[in-house]
Design a protein around this motif. Structure first.
Motif, PDB file in Angstrom:
ATOM      1  N   LEU A   1      37.785  28.523  49.479  1.00 53.43           N
ATOM      2  CA  LEU A   1      38.008  29.747  48.716  1.00 53.43           C
ATOM      3  C   LEU A   1      38.958  29.491  47.549  1.00 53.43           C
ATOM      4  N   ARG A   2      39.929  28.602  47.742  1.00 54.76           N
ATOM      5  CA  ARG A   2      40.831  28.255  46.641  1.00 54.76           C
ATOM      6  C   ARG A   2      40.066  27.627  45.478  1.00 54.76           C
ATOM      7  N   ASP A   3      39.168  26.697  45.770  1.00 52.53           N
ATOM      8  CA  ASP A   3      38.404  26.042  44.713  1.00 52.53           C
ATOM      9  C   ASP A   3      37.480  27.023  43.996  1.00 52.53           C
ATOM     10  N   PHE A   4      36.949  27.978  44.741  1.00 50.03           N
ATOM     11  CA  PHE A   4      36.089  28.983  44.104  1.00 50.03           C
ATOM     12  C   PHE A   4      36.889  29.808  43.100  1.00 50.03           C
ATOM     13  N   VAL A   5      38.099  30.239  43.462  1.00 50.63           N
ATOM     14  CA  VAL A   5      38.923  31.042  42.561  1.00 50.63           C
ATOM     15  C   VAL A   5      39.341  30.220  41.347  1.00 50.63           C
ATOM     16  N   LYS A   6      39.655  28.969  41.561  1.00 49.87           N
ATOM     17  CA  LYS A   6      40.000  28.114  40.421  1.00 49.87           C
ATOM     18  C   LYS A   6      38.819  27.989  39.448  1.00 49.87           C
ATOM     19  N   GLY A   7      37.618  27.904  39.995  1.00 49.10           N
ATOM     20  CA  GLY A   7      36.444  27.848  39.130  1.00 49.10           C
ATOM     21  C   GLY A   7      36.273  29.106  38.308  1.00 49.10           C
ATOM     22  N   LEU A   8      36.545  30.268  38.901  1.00 52.04           N
ATOM     23  CA  LEU A   8      36.465  31.531  38.149  1.00 52.04           C
ATOM     24  C   LEU A   8      37.506  31.570  37.043  1.00 52.04           C
ATOM     25  N   ALA A   9      38.718  31.101  37.346  1.00 53.45           N
ATOM     26  CA  ALA A   9      39.797  31.129  36.350  1.00 53.45           C
ATOM     27  C   ALA A   9      39.491  30.214  35.178  1.00 53.45           C
ATOM     28  N   ALA A  10      38.786  29.108  35.441  1.00 52.71           N
ATOM     29  CA  ALA A  10      38.431  28.191  34.357  1.00 52.71           C
ATOM     30  C   ALA A  10      37.247  28.689  33.541  1.00 52.71           C
ATOM     31  N   LYS A  11      36.367  29.455  34.146  1.00 52.35           N
ATOM     32  CA  LYS A  11      35.140  29.890  33.489  1.00 52.35           C
ATOM     33  C   LYS A  11      35.291  31.221  32.766  1.00 52.35           C
ATOM     34  N   TYR A  12      36.099  32.131  33.320  1.00 52.20           N
ATOM     35  CA  TYR A  12      36.248  33.478  32.764  1.00 52.20           C
ATOM     36  C   TYR A  12      37.724  33.741  32.431  1.00 52.20           C
ATOM     37  N   PRO A  13      37.991  34.686  31.514  1.00 47.48           N
ATOM     38  CA  PRO A  13      39.388  34.997  31.169  1.00 47.48           C
ATOM     39  C   PRO A  13      40.029  36.059  32.060  1.00 47.48           C
ATOM     40  N   PHE A  14      39.274  36.649  32.958  1.00 49.05           N
ATOM     41  CA  PHE A  14      39.743  37.859  33.644  1.00 49.05           C
ATOM     42  C   PHE A  14      40.838  37.574  34.674  1.00 49.05           C
ATOM     43  N   TRP A  15      40.695  36.515  35.438  1.00 48.70           N
ATOM     44  CA  TRP A  15      41.704  36.220  36.458  1.00 48.70           C
ATOM     45  C   TRP A  15      43.067  35.954  35.823  1.00 48.70           C
ATOM     46  N   ASN A  16      43.085  35.219  34.744  1.00 50.92           N
ATOM     47  CA  ASN A  16      44.344  34.791  34.138  1.00 50.92           C
ATOM     48  C   ASN A  16      45.115  35.943  33.486  1.00 50.92           C
ATOM     49  N   ARG A  17      44.450  37.059  33.158  1.00 50.33           N
ATOM     50  CA  ARG A  17      45.149  38.174  32.503  1.00 50.33           C
ATOM     51  C   ARG A  17      46.199  38.784  33.413  1.00 50.33           C
ATOM     52  N   THR A  18      45.884  38.907  34.695  1.00 54.46           N
ATOM     53  CA  THR A  18      46.806  39.539  35.647  1.00 54.46           C
ATOM     54  C   THR A  18      47.189  38.611  36.793  1.00 54.46           C
ATOM     55  N   ARG A  19      46.766  37.352  36.723  1.00 52.53           N
ATOM     56  CA  ARG A  19      46.981  36.387  37.813  1.00 52.53           C
ATOM     57  C   ARG A  19      46.404  36.917  39.125  1.00 52.53           C
ATOM     58  N   GLY A  20      45.267  37.597  38.988  1.00 48.43           N
ATOM     59  CA  GLY A  20      44.519  38.050  40.153  1.00 48.43           C
ATOM     60  C   GLY A  20      44.911  39.404  40.691  1.00 48.43           C
ATOM     61  N   ALA A  21      45.813  40.144  40.031  1.00 44.46           N
ATOM     62  CA  ALA A  21      46.269  41.432  40.567  1.00 44.46           C
ATOM     63  C   ALA A  21      45.173  42.490  40.557  1.00 44.46           C
ATOM     64  N   ASP A  22      44.171  42.354  39.668  1.00 43.92           N
ATOM     65  CA  ASP A  22      43.080  43.331  39.631  1.00 43.92           C
ATOM     66  C   ASP A  22      41.821  42.806  40.329  1.00 43.92           C
ATOM     67  N   HIS A  23      41.964  41.765  41.160  1.00 40.18           N
ATOM     68  CA  HIS A  23      40.863  41.211  41.943  1.00 40.18           C
ATOM     69  C   HIS A  23      41.065  41.576  43.410  1.00 40.18           C
ATOM     70  N   PHE A  24      39.956  41.755  44.128  1.00 38.00           N
ATOM     71  CA  PHE A  24      40.079  42.084  45.548  1.00 38.00           C
ATOM     72  C   PHE A  24      38.955  41.434  46.338  1.00 38.00           C
ATOM     73  N   LEU A  25      39.203  41.286  47.633  1.00 38.02           N
ATOM     74  CA  LEU A  25      38.207  40.765  48.571  1.00 38.02           C
ATOM     75  C   LEU A  25      38.222  41.635  49.817  1.00 38.02           C
ATOM     76  N   VAL A  26      37.132  41.553  50.597  1.00 42.65           N
ATOM     77  CA  VAL A  26      36.982  42.320  51.830  1.00 42.65           C
ATOM     78  C   VAL A  26      36.577  41.330  52.923  1.00 42.65           C
ATOM     79  N   ALA A  27      37.436  41.159  53.928  1.00 44.44           N
ATOM     80  CA  ALA A  27      37.189  40.169  54.978  1.00 44.44           C
ATOM     81  C   ALA A  27      37.542  40.772  56.333  1.00 44.44           C
ATOM     82  N   CYS A  28      36.588  40.690  57.274  1.00 47.40           N
ATOM     83  CA  CYS A  28      36.802  41.337  58.561  1.00 47.40           C
ATOM     84  C   CYS A  28      36.991  40.355  59.709  1.00 47.40           C
TER      85      CYS A  28
END
Length: 497
Positions: A239-266
């Motif tokens: 999961l860490r590598d997946f998030v790093k890939g998103l941060a490298a590909k898109y600008p959205f994660w880096n704007r808030t350092r992930g504060a506006d991202h969420f996941l759902v895990a049960c």
């Protein structure tokens, strides 16, 4: 007072008489009449006609009494109308009428689509803080909520404002393939219903208020965990590598350092899959069934406690929902399940083996017992359903109790109860500390019948908020989870005066 018709006839006769008299005088004086004489006759006739017209108008006035004064007649009639006399005094004056209530001006909602995401979140936060009191709402039962007014306003704003961007990255089945059955089905049903939703999903990431990581902790475990290895590091690394890939590909994660991202895990391990990425663990919003405040992963106030729901038949998720009335619930308390963790062995030690007919506490439900009454029938015939933690604090029995209209008794220290940022669990559940298990029967018998009936009624009203519907309904579990994530994001923003 002569009638108007009589007055008109009298005036006409007077005019005719005046003309006849003038003619007789003219014949007496001679056949020729001077021009000045004709003028005098015409003038006299005009005066008589004017007088007749005045009489006609006077007698034609309405019958309402009025005082009329007539001046000396000099070719014109002057009349002055005075106000009517005051009415006779009555014994009791009538009270003055109250002024009409001032109508509240209708508030004009702004154009949310024109707002930048952060601006819309700040607006929502101000509106929620200043929410007007809810007087009566047939869809919301106030005792179930910590603050029903703020919940209602926040929910309304979510419906009007919220847009969620769903990443399309990630390989299946870990991503985009939700599990829809079993005790971990909450993460799958949420993913399925959000992907199908047209109201909240944004095609343009620049307009999104939240970004969803569509992974399944259950499928991650099945795909990567090595049985009996007790090593969860590979799951967190993936999961860490997946998030790093998103941060490298898109600008959205880096704007808030992930504060506006969420996941759902049960799955029980859902919390641990976030530990290898610092910003994912600290900043992102985690909706977790394993909401244990003692481990330092779940952050109350930011993260969301997710209800763990058992779905036996995905095509009919609401099968068996419902229960019996209070008068037909003969069993005081019931539990049956595998004996693991630190709490369940203690529970069976004090109340198991059928030693108390009021406390039906078992390990796995014995066959001879289930032949007489099934697991679900036991819950529908019990007043209280015991929900002790297993290896982790969460238990699917909490939602099962709500489905079968049985008041849940939660035994799990450090457990942040599901959706507790908006729900008041004291109105429909009993929380017992682990150390009080020996006094469990005494605690339950100490709840009066009147209070129990009120709690049972709250359970029945709460049930709709914990249901998965094939087509989401307002205030159902899909919307309740999404609302809690939305509210967490709203609370993060800072207001700039």
């Amino acid at each position: 007072m002569p009638p108007p018709r009589l007055a008109t006839t009298t005036a006409r006769h007077a005019a005719i008489a005046a003309v006849s008299s003038a003619r007789r005088r003219t014949r007496h004086r001679g056949a020729m009449i001077s021009v000045s004489g004709c003028r005098r006759v015409a003038g006299f006739a005009s005066i008589v006609a004017a007088a007749a017209t005045t009489v006609l108008l006077t007698f034609s006035l309405p019958s309402t009494p009025r005082h009329v004064s007539t001046a000396d007649f000099t070719g014109e009639l002057s009349t002055t109308v005075s106000p009517p006399p005051p009415p006779a005094a009555t014994s009791t004056p009538s009270p003055p009428l109250p002024p009409p209530p001032a109508s509240r001006p209708r508030r004009r909602e702004p154009s949310y689509w024109r707002m930048a995401p952060e601006e819309a979140l700040r607006y929502a936060k101000k509106e929620i803080m200043a929410a007007e009191p809810v007087v009566d709402d047939p869809d919301l039962y106030a005792p179930l909520f910590r603050n029903v007014s703020q919940f209602k306003r926040s929910y309304e704003l979510m419906e009007r404002i919220l847009k969620v961007y769903i990443y399309q990255d990630g390989r299946r089945p870990i991503f985009h393939t939700p599990p829809l059955s079993g005790i971990y089905a909450s993460e799958g049903w949420f993913m399925k219903l959000l992907k199908e939703n047209r109201r909240f999903v944004a095609a343009d990431a620049a307009k999104a208020h939240l970004f969803y990581l569509p992974y399944s902790s259950q499928h991650l475990r099945v795909s990567l965990y090595v049985p009996d290895s007790h090593n969860l590091r590979p799951l967190a690394t993936y999961l860490r590598d997946f998030v790093k890939g998103l941060a490298a590909k898109y600008p959205f994660w880096n704007r808030t350092r992930g504060a506006d991202h969420f996941l759902v895990a049960c799955h029980d391990w859902g919390a641990y899959t976030t530990t290898a990425h610092g910003d994912l663990r600290r900043n992102s919003i985690k909706a977790l069934c394993n909401a244990d405040r003692s481990e330092g992963i779940f952050n109350p106030g930011k993260d969301v406690s997710l209800p763990e729901t058992t779905i036996r038949t995905p095509r009919r998720p609401l099968r068996y929902v419902g229960g019996l009335p209070v008068s037909r619930r003969r069993i005081l308390a019931f539990f049956a399940g595998n004996v693991h963790g630190r709490v369940r062995p203690v529970l069976l030690k004090h109340w198991g083996d059928g030693r108390d007919d009021d406390m039906r506490v078992y390990g796995p439900l014995p066959a001879k017992v289930s032949r007489r009454m099934s697991y679900i029938q036991h819950m529908k015939n019990s007043r209280f359903c015991l929900c002790p933690m297993g290896y982790e604090v969460n238990s699917p029995r909490i939602v099962e109790a709500l489905y079968y209209e049985c008041v849940p008794v939660i035994i799990a220290d450090n457990f942040v109860l599901p959706l507790s940022e908006v729900l008041d669990w004291r109105s429909f559940a009993v929380v017992v500390a682990e150390k009080d298990i020996p006094d469990l029967k005494k605690i339950l018998q100490g709840i009066s019948l009147r209070k129990y009936v009120a709690m049972h009624g709250c359970v029945k009203r709460l049930q709709r908020h914990f249901l998965w519907n094939a087509r989401p309904l307002r205030y159902d579990l899909f919307h309740m989870i999404l609302h809690s994530v939305w509210l967490s994001r709203v609370n993060q923003v800072e207001l700039h005066e």
